[in-house]
Enzyme design. Sequence first.
Site: not given
Ligand code: NDP
Ligand code: VSD
Length: 310
Positions: A157, A171, A175
Amino acid sequence: MPGYSLENQVVLIAGGSQGLGKEFARRYYKESEKSTIIVVSRSRQKLHQAVRDITGTENTVELTTDAKPHDGRSRIMYMACDLSVYDEVEKLYNVLLAGTLVPTQVLMCAGGSHPGLFKDLTGAQLELGVRVNYLTCLNLAHVAVRRSPLCHLVFFSSETAFFPFIGYTQYAPLKQSIKSLVAILRQECQYQRISCVYPGNFKSEGYELENETKPTITQAIEGSSHPISCEKCCTRIIRSLSAGYDDVITDFIGWVLMSTDMGLNKQSTRSFAWFAQWLLGILANLVIIPIYMLICAFQIRQWHQNRSKN
Ligand SMILES: NC(=O)C1=CN([C@@H]2O[C@H](COP(=O)(O)OP(=O)(O)OC[C@H]3O[C@@H](n4cnc5c(N)ncnc54)[C@H](OP(=O)(O)O)[C@@H]3O)[C@@H](O)[C@H]2O)C=CC1
Ligand SMILES: CCCCCCCCCCCCCCCC(=O)[C@@H](N)CO
């Protein structure tokens, strides 16, 4: 509840062509001897490249619908599949089970955000957000619980599930939906370990891409979640899962945000220092959050005013 190990697994990694999913695939490949890794995403070319990067060899093994049963030659294989299409996920499992590759762990890393104001997004972008962030998990989890009913499900998530904020309409709601799905599955699937990871920011291809459209107010609010490396993020998640935690965070602000949501949604005390989290949550909800939300509302109002002036 079974533990978590990188060894002796058949691990299916959704979203394994880049970012965190690829990092997990690399860790399973390098830190186990007997595990079989299957990486899945939409792009065959990115998967091939990812497997080449991980193994260092050109000859990669692609699983296709006419795949021969797994002869054990390759520990890491890939299959192109759009996991947001249910029938494609069924076909993926048909190939896996035909090759006696019954997943013991399913890591649902597929996801990604396209930050921006709701009214500035297109219908296609909104739909893609639902497909990429929710349908990929829903479809894969549904097929997995029916056809590999003892596998460990690991959902990914986000911290935005605890605190949805401006710029993430495409998004954060999805999540949050994952959090809701996990809570119910924990009640229905009594014999399966179901974990949910709520990452903060980490550097990946997806993170670089989202920053291209991220409004400055969104960047300002999420600033306290400093982006860590993919490797560090993966290490923290593996450490938490190995310690038996099922609600996993990757940075301090994630731990604080989770503390504010320890109610009916959580239903699992398996998170780091959960009792302290629970106490902090009471204090946060009573005192800190009311003050923070006033500051946040002021910040957002200022941003809108400055935007309308320019
Ligand atoms: N990076 C961040 O800061 C954060 C990320 N997350 C979550 O962590 C997870 C990984 O993030 P991250 O490494 O940045 O992701 P990326 O965006 O770098 O990679 C996403 C991956 O998902 C695949 N993908 C997307 N759509 C589909 C689909 N329909 N079917 C199959 N595969 C799919 C893509 O491959 P392809 O394009 O080949 O399909 C790719 O391999 C995600 O769920 C993201 O939401 C959560 C918080 C923060
Ligand atoms: C007790 C009250 C404290 C309040 C503090 C609020 C701080 C908020 C921080 C939010 C960080 C969100 C990261 C999202 C990562 C993500 O999912 C995206 N990068 C998409 O990939």
